[in-house]
Each structure stands twice: as C-alpha cells, then as structure tokens.
Scaffold this motif. Structure first.
Motif, PDB file in Angstrom:
ATOM      1  N   LEU A 108       0.835  -1.205   0.000  1.00 28.79           N
ATOM      2  CA  LEU A 108       0.000   0.000   0.000  1.00 28.79           C
ATOM      3  C   LEU A 108       0.872   1.258   0.000  1.00 28.79           C
ATOM      4  O   LEU A 108       0.555   2.245  -0.665  1.00 28.79           O
ATOM      5  CB  LEU A 108      -0.936  -0.011   1.204  1.00 28.79           C
ATOM      6  CG  LEU A 108      -2.067  -1.043   1.155  1.00 28.79           C
ATOM      7  CD1 LEU A 108      -2.830  -1.072   2.477  1.00 28.79           C
ATOM      8  CD2 LEU A 108      -3.019  -0.743   0.004  1.00 28.79           C
ATOM      9  N   THR A 142     -11.157  -0.352 -12.536  1.00 27.57           N
ATOM     10  CA  THR A 142      -9.833   0.184 -12.851  1.00 27.57           C
ATOM     11  C   THR A 142      -9.847   0.929 -14.178  1.00 27.57           C
ATOM     12  O   THR A 142      -9.324   2.051 -14.289  1.00 27.57           O
ATOM     13  CB  THR A 142      -8.783  -0.951 -12.915  1.00 27.57           C
ATOM     14  OG1 THR A 142      -8.687  -1.564 -11.631  1.00 27.57           O
ATOM     15  CG2 THR A 142      -7.417  -0.407 -13.310  1.00 27.57           C
ATOM     16  N   THR A 178      -4.308  -0.373  -6.211  1.00 28.41           N
ATOM     17  CA  THR A 178      -4.872   0.746  -5.442  1.00 28.41           C
ATOM     18  C   THR A 178      -4.110   2.049  -5.676  1.00 28.41           C
ATOM     19  O   THR A 178      -4.520   3.091  -5.164  1.00 28.41           O
ATOM     20  CB  THR A 178      -4.866   0.431  -3.930  1.00 28.41           C
ATOM     21  OG1 THR A 178      -3.517   0.192  -3.494  1.00 28.41           O
ATOM     22  CG2 THR A 178      -5.704  -0.806  -3.621  1.00 28.41           C
ATOM     23  N   LEU A 225      -6.307   4.721  -6.625  1.00 30.36           N
ATOM     24  CA  LEU A 225      -7.068   5.397  -5.576  1.00 30.36           C
ATOM     25  C   LEU A 225      -6.281   6.584  -5.022  1.00 30.36           C
ATOM     26  O   LEU A 225      -6.873   7.584  -4.597  1.00 30.36           O
ATOM     27  CB  LEU A 225      -7.394   4.421  -4.443  1.00 30.36           C
ATOM     28  CG  LEU A 225      -8.171   3.157  -4.824  1.00 30.36           C
ATOM     29  CD1 LEU A 225      -8.462   2.316  -3.591  1.00 30.36           C
ATOM     30  CD2 LEU A 225      -9.465   3.516  -5.536  1.00 30.36           C
ATOM     31  N   ALA A 255     -11.663  -0.658  -4.374  1.00 30.18           N
ATOM     32  CA  ALA A 255     -11.132  -1.009  -3.061  1.00 30.18           C
ATOM     33  C   ALA A 255     -11.790  -2.280  -2.531  1.00 30.18           C
ATOM     34  O   ALA A 255     -11.121  -3.168  -1.980  1.00 30.18           O
ATOM     35  CB  ALA A 255     -11.351   0.145  -2.084  1.00 30.18           C
TER      36      ALA A 255
END
Length: 298
Positions: free
Chosen positions: A12, A274, A84, A87, A113
C-alpha cells in the motif's frame, strides 16, 4: 505481525509513491515538448527534465517498498494491492489539475477497493518460489518477446491512431509485470549476499526491464490520449504479473470451493472499475493539459 500483513502494508505504501510518480510522469510526457518525436528522442528529452526526475525519484521509493513487500509476500498479493495506486492518483491528479473528484469517480474507487479486498481475503494468495530456472525464463521470453515486438511494430504502422497508444501501453504494462516477478528474485538474491546478486543474470535483466518499461510508458503517453494508454497500462501490469507469479513462481490462490465464483466476480469488478477510473483520470488530465496550453483569452 504476519508476513502477509507486512507485505500488504508495504504494498500500500508502494502504491502511494508510485501513484505520485506516475502522475508527475504523465504531466512531464505531455509538457516536455510539443514536437512530434520518436520513442528514443522523447526518453532523451525527459532525461533533461527536472520534474520527470523528481517523479522518478518518488516512484523509486515506491519500487523499493514494492521490493520489500515482495520479500514478505507473494506476487499475487502485492500486485493486487498495487492496483490501489489509482485510488491515490485520483485525488493527487485532481489537486494538481485544480479540480474536484466527482461522485462518479469516488463510486468506482469504492468498488475497486472492495474488489481488491475480496481478492486478497477470499483468494488467500500463497507464495511459491522466489526464482525460476533458465529454461522457464527462456519459455517466457519466447512467448512474450514476439508479442511485444509485434505490438511495437504495429504501433509504429498505426501511428496517430488511438490503437497505437494502446499497443505501446500493453508493452509497458507487460514489462512492469515482468519487472515485479524479477524483483522478487532480486530480493531473494540480496538476502544471500551482494556477491550472489552481482553474479546473477536476474539483476541485469531486472535493470534492463525497468528502463525499458519506463521508456515505453512515456512513449505510450505521447502516442495518443491518456484515455487509451492509462487504462490499458494500469490493468495489463497486474494481470501479467499475477499470471507470471502462478506460471513462473508456482504461486496459488486458495479461495475454497465456494469462493471461486466470488473471486471471479471480484476480478471482473476490479478490471471494470480500474478501467473506468483510469479513463476518468486520463480525461481530466488531458483537459487540464489542453487548458494549460491555451493562451489567455483563447
């Protein structure tokens, strides 16, 4: 803390820094010159661009975190979580473009997510090997090499059309997926000492693939609208990386008999969301670039 949890946190963190670097690279690829230039000329011009180098330094932090994550977890786990990065790129790009993130974009972000969470939890990806044999890599090159060459040749023949950017994005995404698998091998070699790493062919293949992936990424950004290149690149990388993780490194998913359908739905949702997010971000970036280039009062 379990190794998979550490890998997830590192992945992450990698997604955040890679997102910042990608946003800066996108802007640099379009702003470095208004002339029509070839792949090599574009890359050489970007090497003289301060903003591009800053983006590269930030992305390098992300790649370092990605490498650390691959040292603790599987390619399947890390690549799923790296999706991610979109995001993070969404609000960052909006901030730099002086716009607000729409409710439509936040909806797709929430779906992405949720899909990634389902893939990680239900799929329960497990580690395989860290490295593959020379014979295995020879087969990979025999399959991927001609496909990428065909994409590059076709992109040149179709220059000026949207499909050209898509084809170059496929090449870039494939290279970055390959880069992720090679990174896991490099990290494993580093654990055995610097001498083992220097002697290993994976190190030099890893470096070459990283440079090539960066070069083709910038070329795909320049070849057409970001709405063509960004979605293709964003989804190609995790797909190629995950497939290679299974085929080359022997990684597996363990969703259980009842979990395969849920996992399949989550993968479809991840791909659709996506692409939707990448297209939305690309449209916004292109609009911001166009308005920035317009003279006052135009």
């Amino acid at each position: 803390m379990a190794k998979a949890d550490i890998a997830a946190l590192l992945a992450l963190g990698a997604a955040l820094f890679i997102a910042i670097g990608d946003v800066m690279h996108q802007r640099s690829a379009h702003e470095v010159t208004e002339d029509k230039v070839g792949h090599l000329e574009l890359f050489l011009r970007l090497l003289k661009d301060t903003s591009w180098w800053l983006g590269s330094a930030i992305a390098a932090i992300g790649f370092t975190l990605q490498a650390a994550a691959l040292g603790f977890g599987s390619v399947l786990l890390v690549q799923a979580l790296l999706v991610t990065s979109l995001l993070f790129a969404l609000p960052i790009s909006a901030r730099l473009s002086h716009r607000t993130v729409t409710r439509w974009e936040w909806t797709w972000a929430a779906l992405l997510a949720a899909a990634v969470a389902v893939i990680v939890i239900v799929g329960n990806p497990t580690e395989g090997h860290s490295r593959a044999s020379l014979e295995t890599w020879t087969l990979v090159i025999a399959v991927l090499g001609p496909l990428m060459v065909l994409c590059v040749v076709a992109a040149g023949m179709l220059s000026g059309r949207p499909i050209s950017a898509v084809l170059l994005a496929v090449v870039s995404g494939t290279l970055w997926g390959l880069f992720a698998v090679l990174t896991k091998g490099v990290v494993d070699l580093l654990d055995h000492g610097l001498w083992h790493l220097i002697r290993a062919p994976e190190l030099y293949a890893w470096a070459a693939v990283g440079v090539a992936g960066t070069a083709w990424q910038q070329s795909s950004f320049r070849a057409g609208a970001l709405t063509a290149s960004l979605p293709t690149m964003t989804i190609t990388e995790p797909i190629v990386g995950s497939v290679l993780g299974v085929v080359v490194l022997g990684e597996t998913l363990r969703p259980g008999e009842a979990g395969w359908f849920t996992l399949a739905v989550a993968v479809v949702v991840m791909v659709v969301s996506t692409v939707a997010l990448a297209r939305g971000e690309a449209v916004a970036s292109s609009s911001a670039a166009a308005s920035h280039q317009d003279p006052p009062g135009h």
